[in-house]
Structure formats: C-alpha cells, structure tokens
Design a protein around this motif. Structure first.
Motif, PDB file in Angstrom:
ATOM      1  N   SER A 154       0.812  -1.219   0.000  1.00 44.31           N
ATOM      2  CA  SER A 154       0.000   0.000   0.000  1.00 44.31           C
ATOM      3  C   SER A 154       0.845   1.268   0.000  1.00 44.31           C
ATOM      4  CB  SER A 154      -0.975   0.004   1.186  1.00 44.31           C
ATOM      5  OG  SER A 154      -0.303  -0.194   2.414  1.00 44.31           O
ATOM      6  N   LEU A 155       2.180   1.125   0.028  1.00 43.14           N
ATOM      7  CA  LEU A 155       3.038   2.295  -0.191  1.00 43.14           C
ATOM      8  C   LEU A 155       3.080   2.689  -1.665  1.00 43.14           C
ATOM      9  CD1 LEU A 155       6.166   1.727   2.111  1.00 43.14           C
ATOM     10  CD2 LEU A 155       4.388   3.466   2.348  1.00 43.14           C
ATOM     11  N   LEU A 156       2.703   1.772  -2.551  1.00 44.82           N
ATOM     12  CA  LEU A 156       2.689   2.086  -3.976  1.00 44.82           C
ATOM     13  C   LEU A 156       1.536   3.024  -4.299  1.00 44.82           C
ATOM     14  CD1 LEU A 156       3.392  -1.218  -5.950  1.00 44.82           C
ATOM     15  CD2 LEU A 156       5.008   0.428  -5.030  1.00 44.82           C
ATOM     16  N   SER A 157       1.758   3.887  -5.278  1.00 40.85           N
ATOM     17  CA  SER A 157       0.680   4.751  -5.749  1.00 40.85           C
ATOM     18  C   SER A 157      -0.319   3.917  -6.546  1.00 40.85           C
ATOM     19  CB  SER A 157       1.246   5.855  -6.645  1.00 40.85           C
ATOM     20  OG  SER A 157       1.771   5.287  -7.841  1.00 40.85           O
ATOM     21  N   PRO A 158      -1.581   4.338  -6.601  1.00 38.49           N
ATOM     22  CA  PRO A 158      -2.551   3.641  -7.456  1.00 38.49           C
ATOM     23  C   PRO A 158      -2.076   3.560  -8.909  1.00 38.49           C
ATOM     24  CG  PRO A 158      -3.698   5.110  -5.962  1.00 38.49           C
ATOM     25  CD  PRO A 158      -2.228   5.406  -5.807  1.00 38.49           C
ATOM     26  N   THR A 197      -6.686   5.518   3.223  1.00 38.84           N
ATOM     27  CA  THR A 197      -7.520   6.714   3.116  1.00 38.84           C
ATOM     28  C   THR A 197      -8.673   6.427   2.150  1.00 38.84           C
ATOM     29  OG1 THR A 197      -6.272   7.615   1.242  1.00 38.84           O
ATOM     30  CG2 THR A 197      -5.502   8.188   3.470  1.00 38.84           C
ATOM     31  N   GLU A 198      -9.700   7.222   2.209  1.00 34.54           N
ATOM     32  CA  GLU A 198     -10.846   7.032   1.313  1.00 34.54           C
ATOM     33  C   GLU A 198     -10.417   7.137  -0.144  1.00 34.54           C
ATOM     34  OE1 GLU A 198     -15.347   8.820   0.492  1.00 34.54           O
ATOM     35  OE2 GLU A 198     -14.115   9.618   2.115  1.00 34.54           O
ATOM     36  N   GLU A 199      -9.585   8.118  -0.445  1.00 33.07           N
ATOM     37  CA  GLU A 199      -9.137   8.323  -1.818  1.00 33.07           C
ATOM     38  C   GLU A 199      -8.330   7.122  -2.325  1.00 33.07           C
ATOM     39  OE1 GLU A 199      -6.498  11.558  -4.449  1.00 33.07           O
ATOM     40  OE2 GLU A 199      -6.543  11.665  -2.252  1.00 33.07           O
ATOM     41  N   TYR A 200      -7.433   6.630  -1.479  1.00 30.94           N
ATOM     42  CA  TYR A 200      -6.582   5.505  -1.893  1.00 30.94           C
ATOM     43  C   TYR A 200      -7.419   4.242  -2.082  1.00 30.94           C
ATOM     44  CZ  TYR A 200      -2.472   2.511  -2.188  1.00 30.94           C
ATOM     45  OH  TYR A 200      -1.524   1.618  -2.632  1.00 30.94           O
ATOM     46  N   LEU A 201      -8.286   3.951  -1.128  1.00 30.44           N
ATOM     47  CA  LEU A 201      -9.114   2.751  -1.209  1.00 30.44           C
ATOM     48  C   LEU A 201     -10.011   2.773  -2.442  1.00 30.44           C
ATOM     49  CD1 LEU A 201     -10.082   2.438   2.555  1.00 30.44           C
ATOM     50  CD2 LEU A 201      -8.807   0.724   1.256  1.00 30.44           C
ATOM     51  N   ILE A 251      -7.849   2.007  -5.661  1.00 30.02           N
ATOM     52  CA  ILE A 251      -7.456   0.616  -5.917  1.00 30.02           C
ATOM     53  C   ILE A 251      -8.675  -0.276  -6.137  1.00 30.02           C
ATOM     54  CG2 ILE A 251      -5.263   0.867  -4.682  1.00 30.02           C
ATOM     55  CD1 ILE A 251      -6.548  -0.839  -2.406  1.00 30.02           C
ATOM     56  N   TYR A 252      -9.811   0.095  -5.530  1.00 28.09           N
ATOM     57  CA  TYR A 252     -11.049  -0.646  -5.779  1.00 28.09           C
ATOM     58  C   TYR A 252     -11.441  -0.531  -7.252  1.00 28.09           C
ATOM     59  CZ  TYR A 252     -15.947  -2.085  -5.301  1.00 28.09           C
ATOM     60  OH  TYR A 252     -17.152  -2.725  -5.439  1.00 28.09           O
ATOM     61  N   GLN A 253     -11.305   0.650  -7.797  1.00 28.91           N
ATOM     62  CA  GLN A 253     -11.641   0.874  -9.203  1.00 28.91           C
ATOM     63  C   GLN A 253     -10.665   0.170 -10.141  1.00 28.91           C
ATOM     64  OE1 GLN A 253     -11.713   5.186  -9.172  1.00 28.91           O
ATOM     65  NE2 GLN A 253     -13.898   5.262  -8.655  1.00 28.91           N
TER      66      GLN A 253
END
Length: 379
Positions: free
Chosen positions: A66-70, A102-106, A109-111
C-alpha cells in the motif's frame, strides 16, 4: 484438491519502517519508479515460461504494497493482463497498512480491480502495537477497515498475533473479541516466531524479551480455537480462519501445491516439481532487468522424496489433511509405505487421526504442528 490454474505473487519490498520481528526481504524506503519498470520487465520475460495458462489469483505482498501509488498498482495489473490470461473473477489481494487506507486511496485501488485486502492489524493493544514497531492504533485500524467495507471491499482479511512479549491470555482474547465484530471475512492468526537477525532476536539474546509461559501460550491457542468458530470463522488451515466461502484462494495454492509464479526480489515460484526463488537484492534485480536480462534465480528440482515431504506437511496444515488415495495417485504407493512408523506414533499420541480416508491432525496435533511436520521430513 489440486487446481490447474496458476496463481501470481507480486513482491513489493518497501516499508516505511522495519518491525522488530520481521525477517522478510524489505527496504525502508518508498516506491522506486525503476523498480516498477524492472518488475514489469520481469513479468514480460518470465511469462514465456508459463504461456497459455489461466491465472485465477493475484497477490500483492511485501513489504508494504500500500506504499505504492494507485498509478503503479494499475501499471503492474495492466502488465499482468497483457502477458497472462487473468480470469474475469480472479481473486486479487493486496496487503495493506491501516495508515495507508484513506478514502481516496481505497477508492482508487477498488476501481483498479483489487477485490480483497489483507490488513496488518496484529493486536488491539496500543502499547503492544508501539512495541512491535507498528505505526497505527487499534482505533485507526478499525476505522480503516470500516471505511474499506463502506467503499465496497467485502472480502477483508486481517492479521493477528499471539505469544507476544508481555501479552496475557486476556489481552489476546480482547483482540479476538474486538476483531470478530469488525466487517471482516478472514483472519490469519500467527504465533510470534523470533527469527535470527531481527531486533527481537537481539533483545531475546540479551534477556530483555519476556515471552508468555507455555501454559499461557496453550490458553491463548485454546481461546482462539473456541472464540473464532463461535463467531462464524471456521478453521480451514493451521493459522487461518474464514467465514464460509471466504477462504484465501491464493494461499490455498501454496498448501495444495498448485502452480504459482512470484515476481520481485525474494519471490518464490512453484511450477510442477520445480521451485524457483528470485535472489534478494534490489540493485542487481533492477540492473539486470533494465538490460533485458532475467534476474538471478535459484532453481531447485525437487526429488520425489522432497516432493513427498512437502506434500505431507503442507497438506497437514489443512484441516482435512491429505487424502490417502490422492497420495497414491501422485506417488504410486500409500503413505504407510514411507511413514508407517511415524503415522502410528503420532496416532498413538493423539496428534493424528484418519477420517474418511484422510490423514489429518487432531486439535492437539495442530497445536504442536511443528513437531508433527518434522516427523515427515526424511532427508
């Protein structure tokens, strides 16, 4: 039950800091663009080894993926889909640190198609989290898990640990009872193993690390086996509990000895009876791959005896153990041909039983798993 589909493991070796108990190959630095480029080149080059296979699981492990960017996660997934046949409903797991959720990160990656996350929680005890070197609190972990569920992640696993220094059975029970009320589908529950070379090993050598007593450890184990099934988490593997139909499809490949291929330094693969490990060392890894050469790898061709050993102790990790007829179809003889004495001794000690043609560990055997496994090592 062997699955003819291949699993894919992606190793992300970066961590913000190193936990005192961890001996996995990892680096305390952030994402490296050259690493992502090299990783995609490895996927391209090694995909030729396993052409025309279907992949039904992808697992991002670490380190801390999860340290990787989307953007980087998306690039790796696109590369995998280009070079492998990824099934439409493949299980795609990503290990996560609660503080990254975070909401933005989750949402990002969900998308991208990540449909299962594994969260490194470890314990509810905030003092213990600090001692372990974790940078989250139990409250923030719970909040992150609930946030992930609200976004759409309905297949969530968490890691918990027991036999921690200073931990009591009551502490561990509190962690279990807290965890089962989170919106999760799976728990991996590990006893602390202190590996040579870690900070915890150094503390233990100096007499500064107090472990729970054998009696306390046994009480923790019994509490786990009692509490988790009561709340709907059945034990399907020695350290794994899941709600019905939420077993880890990827991890099952390891225990059933299915084919899987791992990418990244220190990642392991198993293709038939061949075991492959990419040699650790990120500099050499990147250098070789950016020159269009495969990274250094150690390749072991397992003998029948070695393969048999792995078959026994990996299948015994599973609740159902191993099927005598399946053993016969694989090796041309029944287990007793090779392990008659060992099986008899373990049955006599109430560590193994035979049920419906399966040789499996008892509850007592599972608690003494390493002792049981050692009896099947012949080399």
């Amino acid at each position: 039950m062997k699955n003819n589909k291949t699993g894919v493991y992606i190793h992300i070796p970066f961590c913000q800091s190193r936990c005192g108990y961890c001996d996995f190959y990892s680096l305390t630095r952030c994402e490296d663009d050259l690493y992502i480029e090299a990783l995609c080149k490895e996927i391209e080059l090694r995909s030729k080894e396993v052409r025309y296979v279907n992949c039904d699981t992808i697992y991002f492990g670490g380190g801390t993926p999860s340290l990787l960017s989307p953007k980087s996660i998306g690039k790796i997934l696109s590369c995998l889909k280009k070079h492998f046949c990824i099934e439409k409903y493949a299980e795609i797991t990503m290990e996560m640190n609660p503080i990254d959720m975070t909401e933005e990160y989750l949402l990002s990656i969900y998308q991208l198609g990540i449909n299962r996350i594994s969260v490194g929680v470890q314990t509810r005890d905030n003092h213990m989290l600090s001692f372990l070197g974790r940078n989250h609190s139990s409250a923030s972990a719970a909040q992150s898990i609930k946030r992930a569920y609200q976004i759409g992640f309905h297949n969530i696993s968490i890691d918990l640990m027991y036999e921690l220094p200073g931990q009591t059975c009551i502490d561990f029970k509190n962690s279990l009872l807290w965890a089962v009320h989170l919106p999760i589908t799976h728990l991996s529950v590990y006893s602390l193993i202190i590996e040579k070379g870690t900070r915890f090993w150094q503390l233990m050598e100096r007499g500064l690390l107090q472990r729970p007593t054998e009696s306390e450890s046994w009480n923790m184990y019994q509490a786990m086996c009692r509490i988790l099934p009561h709340y709907g988490f059945h034990r399907y593997e020695i350290s794994s509990f899941a709600r019905k139909n939420y077993e880890s499809k990827h991890n099952l490949k390891y225990w059933y000895m299915d084919d899987y291929i791992g990418f990244g330094p220190s990642a392991c693969s198993r293709l038939g009876t061949q075991r492959i490990e990419v040699v650790p060392g990120i500099r050499q890894y990147i250098t070789e791959l950016l020159k269009d050469r495969q990274p250094p790898m150690e390749i072991i061709n397992l003998s029948e005896s070695e393969d048999m050993e792995e078959y026994c102790f990996l299948h015994l990790r599973m609740k159902e153990g191993f099927d005598r007829e399946d053993f016969y179809s694989r090796y041309g003889s029944y287990p007793e041909t090779w392990y008659k004495k060992e099986i008899a001794i373990l049955k006599d000690k109430n560590l193994l039983i035979e049920k419906d043609g399966h040789i499996q560990m008892t509850a007592k055997g599972a608690a003494l798993g390493n002792f049981v496994f050692e009896k099947f090592l012949r080399s």
